[in-house]
Design a protein around this motif. Sequence first.
Motif, mmCIF file in Angstrom:
data_model
loop_
_atom_site.group_PDB
_atom_site.id
_atom_site.type_symbol
_atom_site.label_atom_id
_atom_site.label_comp_id
_atom_site.label_asym_id
_atom_site.label_seq_id
_atom_site.Cartn_x
_atom_site.Cartn_y
_atom_site.Cartn_z
ATOM 1 N N SER A 105 0.857 -1.192 0.000
ATOM 2 C CA SER A 105 0.000 0.000 0.000
ATOM 3 C C SER A 105 0.889 1.236 0.000
ATOM 4 N N PRO A 106 0.378 2.368 -0.503
ATOM 5 C CA PRO A 106 1.156 3.615 -0.435
ATOM 6 C C PRO A 106 1.556 3.951 0.998
ATOM 7 N N GLU A 107 0.689 3.600 1.954
ATOM 8 C CA GLU A 107 0.995 3.881 3.363
ATOM 9 C C GLU A 107 2.218 3.066 3.818
ATOM 10 N N TYR A 108 2.238 1.789 3.465
ATOM 11 C CA TYR A 108 3.377 0.937 3.829
ATOM 12 C C TYR A 108 4.656 1.440 3.147
ATOM 13 N N ARG A 109 4.511 1.813 1.873
ATOM 14 C CA ARG A 109 5.678 2.310 1.139
ATOM 15 C C ARG A 109 6.201 3.612 1.761
ATOM 16 N N THR A 110 5.306 4.417 2.312
ATOM 17 C CA THR A 110 5.736 5.669 2.947
ATOM 18 C C THR A 110 6.533 5.387 4.222
ATOM 19 N N ILE A 111 6.110 4.349 4.947
ATOM 20 C CA ILE A 111 6.875 3.958 6.147
ATOM 21 C C ILE A 111 8.294 3.558 5.739
ATOM 22 N N LEU A 112 8.396 2.758 4.670
ATOM 23 C CA LEU A 112 9.724 2.356 4.187
ATOM 24 C C LEU A 112 10.518 3.591 3.734
ATOM 25 N N ALA A 113 9.833 4.553 3.142
ATOM 26 C CA ALA A 113 10.500 5.766 2.648
ATOM 27 C C ALA A 113 11.141 6.559 3.778
ATOM 28 N N THR A 114 10.496 6.561 4.950
ATOM 29 C CA THR A 114 11.079 7.308 6.072
ATOM 30 C C THR A 114 12.406 6.661 6.507
ATOM 31 N N VAL A 115 12.461 5.337 6.369
ATOM 32 C CA VAL A 115 13.714 4.632 6.687
ATOM 33 C C VAL A 115 14.778 4.983 5.646
ATOM 34 N N ASN A 116 14.371 5.043 4.371
ATOM 35 C CA ASN A 116 15.314 5.388 3.302
ATOM 36 C C ASN A 116 15.838 6.820 3.455
ATOM 37 N N ALA A 117 14.955 7.721 3.886
ATOM 38 C CA ALA A 117 15.364 9.119 4.082
ATOM 39 C C ALA A 117 16.455 9.189 5.149
ATOM 40 N N ARG A 118 16.257 8.422 6.213
ATOM 41 C CA ARG A 118 17.252 8.398 7.273
ATOM 42 C C ARG A 118 18.576 7.803 6.759
ATOM 43 N N ARG A 119 18.451 6.733 5.955
ATOM 44 C CA ARG A 119 19.662 6.125 5.390
ATOM 45 C C ARG A 119 20.417 7.138 4.541
ATOM 46 N N ALA A 120 19.691 7.857 3.684
ATOM 47 C CA ALA A 120 20.333 8.838 2.796
ATOM 48 C C ALA A 120 21.136 9.830 3.627
ATOM 49 N N LEU A 121 20.520 10.336 4.690
ATOM 50 C CA LEU A 121 21.196 11.322 5.547
ATOM 51 C C LEU A 121 22.443 10.706 6.187
ATOM 52 N N GLU A 122 22.318 9.464 6.649
ATOM 53 C CA GLU A 122 23.459 8.829 7.321
ATOM 54 C C GLU A 122 24.593 8.483 6.351
ATOM 55 N N TYR A 123 24.267 8.295 5.076
ATOM 56 C CA TYR A 123 25.320 8.107 4.064
ATOM 57 C C TYR A 123 26.046 9.426 3.769
ATOM 58 N N GLY A 124 25.475 10.548 4.239
ATOM 59 C CA GLY A 124 26.114 11.847 4.024
ATOM 60 C C GLY A 124 25.370 12.763 3.070
ATOM 61 N N PHE A 125 24.196 12.296 2.575
ATOM 62 C CA PHE A 125 23.433 13.134 1.655
ATOM 63 C C PHE A 125 22.495 14.036 2.464
ATOM 64 N N THR A 126 22.917 15.281 2.625
ATOM 65 C CA THR A 126 22.146 16.224 3.428
ATOM 66 C C THR A 126 21.036 16.873 2.604
ATOM 67 N N SER A 127 21.090 16.714 1.272
ATOM 68 C CA SER A 127 20.012 17.175 0.395
ATOM 69 C C SER A 127 19.806 16.146 -0.707
ATOM 70 N N ILE A 128 18.539 15.922 -1.062
ATOM 71 C CA ILE A 128 18.250 15.046 -2.202
ATOM 72 C C ILE A 128 17.132 15.663 -3.041
#
Length: 426
Positions: A105-128
């Motif tokens: 569901s889009p809702e489930y995918r959004t939950i996964l997206a919040t995890v990906n956003a955190r990953r991006a930041l931790e890899y060093g990407f402060t903007s995407i």
Amino acid sequence: MRKIAFIVFFLAALISCLGQTATKVIALRCGSVFDGRGDSPRTNVVIVIEGGKIKALGSSAPDGADVIDLPHHTCLPGLIDTHTHILLQGDITTADYDEQLLKQSPEYRTILATVNARRALEYGFTSIRDVETEGAGYADVDVKKAINSGIIPGPRMQVATRALDVTGAYPLQGYAPNVLVPHGVQIVDGPDNARQAVREQISHGADWIKVYSDRSYRVRDDGVLDDIPTFTLDELRAIVDEAHRERHKVASHAMALNGVHNSVEAGVDSIEHGNYIADEDLKTMAAHGIFYVPTIFVGEYVAQGRAAEGAPVWVKMIQIHEDTFRRAMKAGVKIAFGTDAGGFDWKINPAKEFSSMVKFGMTPAQAIRSATVTAAELFGMQDSLGTIEPGKLADIVAVPADPLADVSAMEKVDFVMKAGVVYRKP
Ligand SMILES: [Zn+2]
């Protein structure tokens, strides 16, 4: 009376307390700093940060500052990935993609997206720049809002919402005509409908309009990568005109001859992937300041899987891509770092793209500048992002090595600061 005095005292205390947090000074002591402007780093630099911004670069920490010591690290401007999909979890094969749109569901995918956003930041990407949600509607606008409100950690985001393509061109495809399936884009035909869709997406929070300009790739006998253009030139022109009229920009997925040519003719702001770009179009891109976002690593990553699925063209496309990349550099086209993360699993560090760019002919310094200075310009935020200099936002990352000697060090970011807030420390 007493009550009033208490309230006054309380407010005064609160104001002085708030004042203190706003003026808290941080001194970041770096073994060396690559500020994004020149080609070489400076050693033993203290970056002074106040109110989320860089205040000064010096040799010692001011009195009373909170000192962060990174004596063996190279500090760099916060990295910017200009091509991501946080709503996607990797789609090497058609089945991978269909599964996500049909069973999550889009809702489930959004939950996964919040995890990906955190990953991006931790890899060093402060903007995407997140270039479309692949069937998850306007979920990217909500993730961006949650990050900006401080509810979840994540990078600064520019979002493209649903993207546009024509009937019959974008997955999900191949189902029986009587079966209604979701699509990874908003489908539009005709200039007027395209214009309406741009208005709709902007009204729901799109920063960028993303279009898919070509599909169905084949290598011609003369080595040129050929395609079927999706939109007509009239449709593309309507999209670009409407977006620009509303002070928004257009990113065009264009991998081959006709898709790139039509996009450049229509005046888009960035060409995504661009595996093959004709010399004439490179010249126009350089003259008009159209950005090239090559996304090399993802091509290498998906090639074998897609070849095994019966599309060997993806393997040949890598060599064509390298040739285009080298010609683009020679033509003086602005090349911005973008990875297509989400097109591959977010557990893989998108910073692998740095090594791919160096393999295709950039120096490490050029590759890093593509993810800082040039990407900041693509964002339209060159005044506040992209370099380490006084007045800019304190987006700073660090690696425990010298990335100019070995650019794969960019995969080892272990210090991340966004607007003066530390999200990761060694
Ligand atoms: Zn993409």
